[in-house]
Structures are given as C-alpha cells and as structure tokens.
Enzyme design. Structure first.
Site, PDB file in Angstrom:
ATOM      1  CG  HIS A   1      33.321  82.425  24.679  1.00  0.00           C
ATOM      2  ND1 HIS A   1      32.816  82.276  25.491  1.00  0.00           N
ATOM      3  CD2 HIS A   1      34.433  82.554  24.057  1.00  0.00           C
ATOM      4  CE1 HIS A   1      33.528  83.710  25.907  1.00  0.00           C
ATOM      5  NE2 HIS A   1      34.603  83.422  24.590  1.00  0.00           N
TER       6      HIS A   1
ATOM      7  CG  ASP B   1      33.506  92.640  25.450  1.00  0.00           C
ATOM      8  OD1 ASP B   1      32.262  92.520  24.733  1.00  0.00           O
ATOM      9  OD2 ASP B   1      33.813  92.092  25.069  1.00  0.00           O
TER      10      ASP B   1
ATOM     11  CG  ASP C   1      34.388  89.983  28.595  1.00  0.00           C
ATOM     12  OD1 ASP C   1      35.132  89.114  28.770  1.00  0.00           O
ATOM     13  OD2 ASP C   1      34.743  90.079  27.460  1.00  0.00           O
TER      14      ASP C   1
END
Ligand code: XLS
Ligand code: CA
Ligand code: CA
Length: 455
Positions: free
Chosen positions: A120, A315, A358
């Site tokens: 991010h 993910d 993730d």
C-alpha cells in the site's frame, strides 16, 4: 499500518544499521527434497525452475510477499502492545527507517527466491503534513524501490492505496457521505496508479476497507454504491490516460472493519461490476481468509470467480474459521491449496496475477527466522497443492466423474436448455413422454475419497 501502542511501549532499535545485512544468519533458501524433517530453512517441495504441466513451478505459482504484514506488522493486537522487534526499526515512522526497512525487505525477498512483492502507498513511506509532502515521500522511497527491484530482479505484483487507516476514512472512502473525503481517496488512487506504473506493477488492487456501513439507519446504500462505482470509473479513465496496462482488481471481503462491506464475496462483486458496466475493466483478487469469513468453504470464491471468468489473483492465506475474524495466517493446509491450484490450472494460470502471501506471523512468533519459516512452509504447501492438482488433472478421474454427472445436458432436451432454446411447454411434453426421473446418487463420499487419494 500504524500501531496504537504508545511510543514508550514500542520496540527500540537494535544493532543493525541501514547498510548491514538484515538477516546475516540466513543464507539463500535452496530446494532440498531429501532434507530431514527438522531442516526447515529449505524447500522440500518447491523447486522454482522445475517444469510441470507445461510451465515451471515458479511460473505457475508466482509467489509474492506482502509489505504491510511482513514489514509493517508489529504484533500489536486490540489487547496488547507490539511484540515483533525488528532490528531495523526504531518505533518512528521516519524516512531514514523507511529506507532501512525496504532494504531489509528486498534482502528477504531475494533470500527466499520470491520474485514479486505488493504494498500500500502508506506501507513504504510516511504520511507528511500535506498531500504534496506525502507524495514527495512516496516519490523518494519508490525511487529506491525501483533501484532495489532492478538489483534483486524482483517485480511488483500489485500496488494499492490505503483508503482505510487514516481517521479521515472512518466513514468510508468512495462511499463516504462527504465528497471532500471521496476527493482525497481519488487523489491517493491517482498517485498510486502513477507509482505502480513507475515500478512496472502488473496489477492494481482495490480493497474497500471501509466501503460498507456500521448501521444501515444512517446510510443511503444506493448513493454509496453509485459513488463507489464513479470512483472506479475515474480510476479506469486515469489508468488509460497515463498508459498503465496493469490489471485492475477488486478484493472481496464481507465484514471487518465495518459490520457490512459492499464487496461481500465474489458473486456480489461480479454483480456490482455488471450493474455498473465495469465488468470489462476489473477482475477479482480473492483472499480465501475472506471467503471463509463470508461463510463459504476455503476454495469457494476462487472457483466461482474462475468459472465466471473473473479470477485475477489470489491472496493465498487462511483464516481460523473457528475464530471468525480476519487472522491472515500462513496457508499450511495442503487440501485447500490443492483445490485452489486445480482451479488455477484449469484456467491455465493466474498471469498477470499471482499468489500473494497476505499473511502475518502470529504475535507470539517473534524470531526473525519465523519470517522465513512461515513463507517457506506456505510455499511448500502451494507447491504440494500444485503437484497434487497436476496429478488430478492428468489422471482425470475427478474431472471425468463431474463431466459424466452433467452429461445429460450434452444432447436432447438438456442441450436445448443449455442453448437457451427450450420452452416450458417442451419441458412439460418431455415429462409426459418420459415420466418420473431416475434417482441418481450424488456420490459425495466417493468424490471425497477420490480427492484424498491425491492429497
Ligand atoms: C485486508 C485486506 C488488505 C488487502 C489490501 O483485510 O486483505 O490487506 O489485501 O488492501
Ligand atoms: Ca488481502
Ligand atoms: Ca485479510
């Protein structure tokens, strides 16, 4: 993302400086199929360059490390302070530490032999006082990221904008009742599309962190969905304008942090995309941990998205369905990985998507070595899943049984139904002529036993 712990309780910086190795005790992880069970710093199943089913394992699996958990996770939880004391951190969100951290990250990627990463905007560079200052920070750190990508031959699987952590987003980003907040979200998406393009990212993810509601009493569902679609349309336009060719992805999740999130699961998101004519521009990033939070089986959304033509990336993590919240654990279940890999093989791969970890080590897993062992375990789990799925498809027993189950639709009235040419009058006539249908066993236990023969 930032921790809520008071500074005094944060870990203090250890010995490592920005230039020294972050993981001096760990060598590059190798494939050792004959390794003893207690030799955990090697792969027993993942052999990157081995060819299987027409591609190398590396090409099928496209593993990726996520920055937010593995390099920003502190182990803090709603009840406890950080526990993960990394030598390159000092508890501050400074540019100096951001640089030391990203160097440590690329050393980690290359020691593991992982070729992709994800982040991010707010993971890699601190927020400044103004949007302009924040963007300058992002420019500087992404310049370094570009250099490190080249040096270590690592690529960006996807970038994403964090539109949920800052208090400004507490009532949503694209769905916020205040257009000023939506504008901020748009500015962040614009910048992150540019940064993702600059780093050669092959996808861009939208996870609607707070796109939902806590109470429907204060919420205009229709306007919120319209606004979210409008933000997505602007992203599509800007992507085209700047010549960013990566795939746009939406990541479904049913709840957490909001009580209800609009992107509930794969079928809900596909319905949304079709409602707003966005289905040609987006695919899905499926997180099985979110799939189980939605009350489905682990592999359900991967299979549904794939079969409907929307599976873009995965993910690859797992939740703890017995807990019921978003635990983002490393995937260690071979059966789940086998079913996910079977779906991926059936659509001939995930490219440009990949398997992004993730995942976060538990707050009790405090050794630097745990960062490696967790990824190695998950990579070997998916390598075994790949090998199993290849055997399932090559031997063909399961797929043939399923095909046979639907074979009534290959001819006659069944084919007419599939072709959309049958009428209700014809169906009635068919029953008058053929009477009661035979009782056909679903043979569930037979399928389950068959699957177990491969796992
Ligand atoms: C949170 C999501 C998030 C997305 C990226 O639950 O999994 O990490 O993958 O914003
Ligand atoms: Ca995710
Ligand atoms: Ca998650």
């Amino acid at each position: 993302m930032s921790s809520f712990a008071p500074a005094a309780k944060r870990p203090k910086r250890g010995k490592a400086s920005a230039d020294s190795e972050a993981f001096p005790d760990i060598k590059r992880i190798e494939y050792k199929p004959d390794a003893k069970p207690d030799d955990l710093l090697c792969f027993k199943h993942y052999n990157a360059k081995e060819e299987i089913y027409g591609k190398t394992m590396e090409e099928w699996l496209r593993f990726s490390v996520c920055y937010w958990h593995t390099f920003r996770g502190t182990g803090a939880d709603p009840f406890g302070y950080p526990t993960l004391i990394r030598p390159w951190e000092d508890g501050d969100d400074s540019m100096e530490i951001a640089k030391a951290r990203i160097r440590a990250a690329f050393e980690f990627f290359s020691k593991l032999g992982i070729k992709y990463w994800t982040f991010h905007d707010r993971d890699i560079a601190p927020e400044g006082e103004t949007l302009e200052e924040t963007n300058r920070n992002l420019d500087e750190i992404s310049d370094l990221a570009l250099e490190l990508q080249k040096k270590h031959d690592v690529k960006l699987l996807w970038g994403t904008a964090n539109l949920f952590a800052n208090p400004r987003y507490m009532n949503g980003a694209g769905t916020n009742p205040d257009p000023h907040v939506l504008a901020y979200a748009g500015a962040q998406v614009k910048k992150m599309l540019e940064i993702t393009k600059k780093l050669g990212g092959v996808n861009f993810v939208f996870w609607g962190g707070r796109e939902g509601y806590q109470t429907i009493l204060n919420t205009d569902v229709k306007r919120e969905l319209d606004h979210m679609a409008a933000l997505f349309k602007m992203a599509v336009d800007y992507k085209k304008k700047i010549g960013f060719t990566g795939q746009l992805l939406i990541e479904p999740k049913p709840k957490e942090p909001t009580k209800h999130q609009y992107d509930y699961d794969a079928q809900t998101v596909i319905g949304f995309l079709k409602t707003y004519n966005l289905d040609g521009d987006f695919k899905l990033n499926i997180e099985p941990n979110h799939t189980t939070l939605a009350g489905h089986g682990y592999e359900h959304d991967v299979i549904v998205a794939s079969k409907l033509g929307f599976l873009g990336s995965v993910d690859s993590n797992t939740g703890s369905p017995d807990l019921g919240w978003d635990t983002d654990q490393f995937p260690m279940d071979v059966k789940g990985a086998t079913l996910v890999m079977k779906a991926i093989l059936e659509q001939d791969g995930l490219t440009p998507g990949g398997l992004n970890f993730d995942c976060k080590v538990r707050r009790e897993s405090t050794d630097l070595e745990d960062m490696f062992v967790s990824h190695i375990g998950a990579m070997d789990t998916f390598a075994r899943g790949l090998r199993n799925a290849v055997r399932i498809l090559t031997e063909g027993l399961l797929p043939t049984a399923v095909k046979e189950r639907y074979s009534g639709f290959d001819t006659g009235i069944g084919k007419k139904v599939e072709d959309g040419k049958a009428t209700l009058e014809e169906l009635e006539q068919y029953v008058i002529e053929h009477g009661e249908p035979a009782v056909l066993s679903g043979r569930q236990e037979r399928y389950e036993t068959l699957l177990n023969r491969y796992v």
